[in-house]
Design a protein around this motif. Structure first.
Motif, mmCIF file in Angstrom:
data_model
loop_
_atom_site.group_PDB
_atom_site.id
_atom_site.type_symbol
_atom_site.label_atom_id
_atom_site.label_comp_id
_atom_site.label_asym_id
_atom_site.label_seq_id
_atom_site.Cartn_x
_atom_site.Cartn_y
_atom_site.Cartn_z
ATOM 1 N N VAL A 113 0.834 -1.206 0.000
ATOM 2 C CA VAL A 113 0.000 0.000 0.000
ATOM 3 C C VAL A 113 0.871 1.260 0.000
ATOM 4 N N PHE A 137 -7.735 2.143 6.368
ATOM 5 C CA PHE A 137 -8.243 2.547 5.051
ATOM 6 C C PHE A 137 -8.947 1.378 4.373
ATOM 7 N N LEU A 138 -8.342 0.212 4.400
ATOM 8 C CA LEU A 138 -8.954 -0.956 3.773
ATOM 9 C C LEU A 138 -10.309 -1.266 4.407
ATOM 10 N N SER A 141 -12.738 2.365 4.004
ATOM 11 C CA SER A 141 -12.982 2.855 2.643
ATOM 12 C C SER A 141 -13.366 1.746 1.672
ATOM 13 N N ALA A 166 -6.153 0.484 -2.667
ATOM 14 C CA ALA A 166 -5.701 1.204 -1.472
ATOM 15 C C ALA A 166 -4.396 1.944 -1.741
ATOM 16 N N ILE A 170 -4.380 5.890 -0.871
ATOM 17 C CA ILE A 170 -4.009 6.001 0.541
ATOM 18 C C ILE A 170 -3.672 7.423 0.953
#
Length: 516
Positions: A113, A137-138, A141, A166, A170
Motif C-alpha cells: 500500500v 483505510f482498507l 474505505s 488502497a 491512501i
C-alpha cells in the motif's frame, strides 16, 4: 450476477468533475480520437464502453498524461490542465486502477500500500503507523478486513485488487478514480468484493469512471454511460438500469463488415477433432468442443473469459487437470507445444513479436524454422533450397518487402503475421489455430489474411480462430463458441450468428433482446 444499480443522490450531480472537450489523437496511419468529448458528473459512477479500437484506452491514456493530445481541453474540478503529465494529473486528484495488479508477491499488505510513499519520522520509516493506516483505510474505505502483515502471495486475486486500490488512494487526495477493466483477472464470485469497494468509495464522495467490456457490470454499477465508436463519442446514455444492455449494444454497433470478408465457399466434412470435459482447473471450467474438416470455428470471449487459456491448453502451453483431447480418433497427451506440433496442431500466437518470430532472424529463416528437416540433409541446412522455398511461399502470400533475406524486425505488423502463417503452411498440419490473427494489422493485410483462412478451409483444413473482435468472428466463422468468466455458455451457428447476439453473450453473459 452483479448487484442492482445504485441510486445516485441527484443533489450530488450539480456539475462535471471531469470535462474532456474535442480531444484528438493520431498515430501513424490511425486517428484514434476525433474531436471526442467525455464528461463525468461529480459523485457519479460513469461507464465508458466501446468495442476494441473504439478509443477508450486512448482517451484514458490522454487523461493519464501517457499520451500527449493533438488537440482539445482537459478540465478537472473546474481547472484546465494545460500540461498533462502523470505528475500534474496526480496532483489534480485523478487516480488510475489498471487491470494488471503489479504487486510484489513477497511484500506485505502494508509495504504494498505504501510502496513509494512511505511515512517517515525522525528515526526512519514509521512501520506501525503505516500498518495502522493501511488497515484502517482498507476497512473503512473498501470494506476489507485485512492484516497489514499478510503477504501479497497469500491473498486471493480480489483481495490483491483491493490492495492495489488502497495503494492508489491512501494519500486521501483522490477526487476521480478511473477503473480500467478492474475485474478482468477475477473470477465471477470475486468481482462482487470489488463492486462493494467501488460503491463505498462513491459514498465517501469520490467520482468513478468505470471502463469495462462486461456490460452486466456497467448496467449494475453506473448511473450514466458514454459509448465510443471509431474514436468518437457516439452516445451518452442516462438512466442506466439492468435492462439497459440492449440500448448499449445498439450504440456500440454500426459498422459495415461484409466487404472485409471473403465469401464462405468451403465445404464442411466429418468431425476429426474434439475435446471432452477439458479444464485447466483455474481459468476455464470443463467444456466440450468439436471441429470438422473444412470448418472455421470461432472462440469468442473477453479478457478473463478463459479463451486465451483454452487455446494455450490445446497447444500444450498449459497442462489440463481433467478431460481429453482427441484428433483423428486418437487421444492426445499434450504436455508441450512440441507434442501439439508433432500431432499436427499448430498455432499463430497472439503476440507474434515475442512468441511467433525470432525478430533478428531473416524472413527465410523464420519461415523454415518449423520444418528444417525438409530443407536439410545430414543435419545440414541446404541454404539454396531453404531460400527458394521461402521465396515461393513469400510470393504466394505477398510478403513485403519482396526479399526473404530481410530482417523480420523491420517488417510491418501485417507482413510479420504473414511470415508466421507461412511457417506453418510449409508443414503438414491438420489443425491451424489463430489467436487474435489480425491484432495490430492494417486493413489491407487483414483482407489478405482472411482470404488465406478461407482458402485453407476450402482445402479441407480445420481452423480455430480465437478473437476479441466480434466482427472478425462473424465474418469468418461457421460456428462460434462463446466463453464468459471461464464458462462455455453457448455455441452459435446459423441464424444465431448475429452481432447483437454475440456482443450480448460476450459482454453480459446473456442474449439481449436486440431487434434484428
Amino acid at each position: 450476477q452483479p448487484p442492482i444499480n445504485p441510486i445516485i443522490n441527484s443533489d450530488m450531480l450539480t456539475d462535471d468533475l471531469l470535462e474532456m472537450r474535442n480531444i484528438s489523437k493520431s498515430f501513424p496511419g490511425v486517428k484514434a480520437l476525433d474531436q471526442t468529448n467525455f464528461s463525468v458528473r461529480r459523485g457519479e459512477i460513469h461507464g465508458l464502453v466501446g468495442e476494441n479500437g473504439a478509443g477508450k484506452s486512448t482517451i484514458i491514456k490522454v487523461l493519464a498524461g501517457v499520451y500527449e493530445r493533438d488537440a482539445g481541453d482537459v478540465i478537472v474540478n473546474g481547472q484546465a490542465l494545460t500540461v498533462l503529465t502523470p505528475a500534474t494529473v496526480h496532483a489534480a486528484g485523478v487516480r488510475f486502477i489498471h487491470q494488471e495488479l503489479h504487486l510484489v508477491p513477497h511484500f506485505t499488505v502494508t509495504e504494498s500500500v505504501f510502496m513509494g510513499q512511505e511515512i517517515s519520522g525522525a528515526v526512519g520509516v514509521r512501520r506501525a503507523a503505516m500498518r495502522k493506516k493501511a488497515e484502517t483505510f482498507l476497512k473503512e474505505s473498501l470494506n476489507c478486513d485485512l492484516s497489514g502483515k499478510t503477504l501479497i502471495r497469500d491473498l486471493g486475486v480480489a483481495e490483491r485488487k483491493l490492495v492495489q486500490i488502497a495503494r492508489a488512494l491512501i494519500d486521501e487526495q483522490a477526487k476521480l478514480v478511473v477503473f480500467d477493466e478492474p475485474t478482468a483477472p477475477l473470477a465471477s464470485g470475486e468481482s462482487e468484493q470489488v463492486f462493494k469497494a467501488i460503491r463505498r468509495l462513491q459514498e465517501r464522495g469520490i467520482t468513478i469512471v468505470y471502463v469495462s467490456h462486461y456490460l452486466a457490470e456497467i448496467t449494475a454499477l453506473c448511473a450514466r454511460v458514454t459509448v465510443f465508436r471509431n474514436g468518437v463519442d457516439v452516445a451518452v446514455l442516462d438512466h442506466i438500469a439492468e435492462d439497459s444492455t440492449e440500448v448499449i449494444v445498439k450504440s456500440m454497433l454500426g459498422r459495415e463488415l461484409d466487404a472485409l470478408y471473403p465469401d464462405k465457399n468451403h465445404v464442411i466434412g466429418n468431425t476429426f477433432f474434439s475435446v471432452s470435459a477439458l479444464t485447466d482447473g483455474t481459468r476455464f471450467n470443463p467444456l466440450d468442443l468439436s471441429l470438422q474438416h473444412g470448418e472455421i470455428l470461432g472462440i469468442a470471449g473477453l479478457i478473463g473469459s478463459g479463451r486465451e487459456e483454452l487455446i494455450d491448453t490445446l497447444y500444450g502451453l498449459r497442462r489440463p487437470v481433467a478431460g481429453s483431447v482427441n484428433l483423428d480418433g486418437r487421444a492426445l497427451a499434450l504436455k508441450s507445444p512440441a507434442d501439439a506440433v508433432a500431432a499436427g496442431i499448430v498455432l499463430v500466437p497472439r503476440d507474434r513479436r515475442h512468441d511467433g518470430l525470432v525478430l533478428d532472424m531473416s524472413v527465410a529463416d523464420n519461415i523454415n524454422l518449423a520444418s528444417l528437416h525438409d530443407v536439410s540433409a545430414a543435419f545440414i541446412e541446404n541454404r539454396s533450397r531453404a531460400n527458394q522455398r521461402a521465396c515461393d511461399i513469400s510470393t504466394k502470400l505477398d510478403i513485403r518487402p519482396d526479399n526473404v533475406k530481410a530482417i523480420s524486425r523491420l517488417l510491418s505488423g501485417g507482413n510479420q503475421q504473414k511470415v508466421v502463417l507461412a511457417r506453418w503452411l510449409t508443414t503438414q498440419f491438420k489443425l491451424l489455430m489463430l489467436d487474435e490473427p489480425t491484432i495490430g494489422v492494417d486493413i489491407g493485410a487483414k483482407v489478405e489474411i482472411y482470404q488465406l483462412i478461407e482458402n485453407l478451409a476450402r482445402d479441407g483444413a480445420g481452423v480455430i480462430v480465437s478473437s476479441s473482435d466480434p466482427g472478425e468472428l462473424l465474418g469468418l466463422c461457421d460456428r462460434i463458441a462463446v466463453m464468459h468468466r471461464g464458462v462455455l455458455i453457448d455455441v452459435l451457428a446459423g441464424n444465431q450468428l448475429r452481432m447483437d447476439v454475440l456482443v450480448s453473450l460476450t459482454t453480459a453473459g446473456q442474449v439481449a433482446a436486440v431487434a434484428g
